[in-house]
Design an enzyme around this catalytic site. Sequence first.
Site, PDB file in Angstrom:
ATOM      1  N   SER A  48       7.365  -1.939  -4.408  1.00  0.00           N
ATOM      2  CA  SER A  48       6.989  -2.054  -3.274  1.00  0.00           C
ATOM      3  C   SER A  48       7.691  -2.858  -2.571  1.00  0.00           C
ATOM      4  O   SER A  48       8.596  -3.706  -2.812  1.00  0.00           O
ATOM      5  CB  SER A  48       5.730  -2.478  -2.551  1.00  0.00           C
ATOM      6  OG  SER A  48       4.999  -4.285  -3.814  1.00  0.00           O
ATOM      7  N   ASP A  80       8.534   1.579  -2.906  1.00  0.00           N
ATOM      8  CA  ASP A  80       6.813   2.467  -2.973  1.00  0.00           C
ATOM      9  C   ASP A  80       5.899   1.536  -1.794  1.00  0.00           C
ATOM     10  O   ASP A  80       6.739   0.628  -1.096  1.00  0.00           O
ATOM     11  CB  ASP A  80       6.384   1.532  -4.585  1.00  0.00           C
ATOM     12  CG  ASP A  80       4.882   2.164  -3.958  1.00  0.00           C
ATOM     13  OD1 ASP A  80       4.556   3.231  -3.581  1.00  0.00           O
ATOM     14  OD2 ASP A  80       3.620   1.949  -4.982  1.00  0.00           O
ATOM     15  N   HIS A  81       5.853   2.154  -0.683  1.00  0.00           N
ATOM     16  CA  HIS A  81       4.767   1.361   0.780  1.00  0.00           C
ATOM     17  C   HIS A  81       6.424   0.881   1.191  1.00  0.00           C
ATOM     18  O   HIS A  81       6.038  -0.534   1.466  1.00  0.00           O
ATOM     19  CB  HIS A  81       3.496   0.813  -0.070  1.00  0.00           C
ATOM     20  CG  HIS A  81       2.123   1.887  -0.809  1.00  0.00           C
ATOM     21  ND1 HIS A  81       1.904   2.519  -0.368  1.00  0.00           N
ATOM     22  CD2 HIS A  81       1.552   1.396  -1.715  1.00  0.00           C
ATOM     23  CE1 HIS A  81       1.071   3.154  -0.802  1.00  0.00           C
ATOM     24  NE2 HIS A  81       0.646   2.816  -2.027  1.00  0.00           N
ATOM     25  N   HIS A 181      -6.264   1.689  -3.718  1.00  0.00           N
ATOM     26  CA  HIS A 181      -5.912   1.061  -4.167  1.00  0.00           C
ATOM     27  C   HIS A 181      -6.221   0.179  -5.140  1.00  0.00           C
ATOM     28  O   HIS A 181      -7.347  -0.792  -4.731  1.00  0.00           O
ATOM     29  CB  HIS A 181      -5.082   0.051  -3.547  1.00  0.00           C
ATOM     30  CG  HIS A 181      -3.381   1.070  -3.490  1.00  0.00           C
ATOM     31  ND1 HIS A 181      -3.702   1.556  -2.041  1.00  0.00           N
ATOM     32  CD2 HIS A 181      -2.521   1.598  -4.237  1.00  0.00           C
ATOM     33  CE1 HIS A 181      -1.968   2.384  -2.082  1.00  0.00           C
ATOM     34  NE2 HIS A 181      -1.667   2.204  -2.478  1.00  0.00           N
ATOM     35  N   GLY A 216      -3.224   4.482  -6.085  1.00  0.00           N
ATOM     36  CA  GLY A 216      -4.073   4.540  -6.557  1.00  0.00           C
ATOM     37  C   GLY A 216      -4.985   4.976  -7.638  1.00  0.00           C
ATOM     38  O   GLY A 216      -6.089   5.431  -7.891  1.00  0.00           O
TER      39      GLY A 216
HETATM   40  O1  G3H Z   1       1.720   2.658  -4.937  1.00  0.00           O
HETATM   41  C1  G3H Z   1       1.083   2.379  -6.111  1.00  0.00           C
HETATM   42  C2  G3H Z   1      -0.292   2.888  -6.319  1.00  0.00           C
HETATM   43  O2  G3H Z   1      -0.469   3.858  -5.734  1.00  0.00           O
HETATM   44  C3  G3H Z   1      -0.758   1.813  -7.188  1.00  0.00           C
HETATM   45  O3  G3H Z   1      -2.771   2.029  -6.932  1.00  0.00           O
HETATM   46  O4  G3H Z   1      -3.372  -0.236  -8.307  1.00  0.00           O
HETATM   47  O5  G3H Z   1      -4.621   1.752  -7.628  1.00  0.00           O
HETATM   48  O6  G3H Z   1      -3.074   1.963  -9.912  1.00  0.00           O
HETATM   49  P1  G3H Z   1      -3.586   1.305  -8.277  1.00  0.00           P
HETATM   50 ZN    ZN Z   2      -0.106   3.401  -3.521  1.00  0.00          ZN
END
Ligand code: G3H
Ligand code: ZN
Length: 289
Positions: A48, A80-81, A181, A216
């Site tokens: 991220s 990511d994100h 998440h 998530g």
């Molecule tokens: O982008 C990362 C994820 O969506 C991770 O989610 O922490 O619930 O596994 P999490």
């Molecule tokens: Zn995520």
Amino acid sequence: MKKLIELIQEAGRNCVAIGHFNIADLVLLKGVFQAAHELNVPVMVGASEGEREFAGTRQLATVVRSLREEFDFPIFLNADHTHSLAKALEAVKAGFDSVVFDLSTLALEENARSTRQAAEALKSINPSVVVEGEIGDIGSGSEIHADGPGPNHALTTPEEARQFVAETKVDVLAPAVGNSHGMRKSMVTGGERKHLAIERIREIKSATCIPLTLHGGSGTADEDLKGAIHAGINIVHINTELRLAWKQGLEAGLARREDEVVPYKILPSAVAAVHDVVSARLRLFGGQN
Ligand code: G3H
Ligand code: ZN
């Protein structure tokens, strides 16, 4: 070696999913890589904006590429994100293989307009880069959240998904399908698990006909993950479970000998703990248990 998008599409045809695991240091990367390499399945590692800030955008790209080349192994790196075009461009220029362009807090039309512009700009730098768009609310923070009334996020509708994909031309879509998440304390200490809207995933898949990502993933019931993959999920993101394993493994390594100061004697416990979580998740995503 096959391209990332080809492997994602192949996973869909085989009713399996590619595991995506967040990394912020070499311990996490080693644990993920070892598990995927042993099982001989393609894998995505993600960072991220915060994780990139800590580990270094260009440094992460260089290390992941070196593993891919040395072992001739399909490990791919995802930004990511990513919430701004500037950060997304920085990652693609550094050599990231995919970007989750996340404007999901904006209204759908505004999200779609900016995601489309971002997808065009990113592909003009690297036509093979995989661009994922995100709609709906799945909460923020791969952390341990306090128990209490759980989040009640609205589900993405098939029509919203169809419209967003048609307008943006993204390669992959991340919808809100009951996922969120992070993990609640009761998911760490007790038996509480996350559950997913499997039928909604099926409807979104048939409305969009493109690969879908489940964010998530930590703390989600195994049966729900299997159902989600059969309904059309092609990538599953796991972060909090790895962070927990990393911390517990590190604590075990530190506790083993109080006077130990050598990092490469302390850290293997953390690598092993991360490896075990990734291995179990990859077996599940690949239909092996
Ligand atoms: O982008 C990362 C994820 O969506 C991770 O989610 O922490 O619930 O596994 P999490
Ligand atoms: Zn995520």
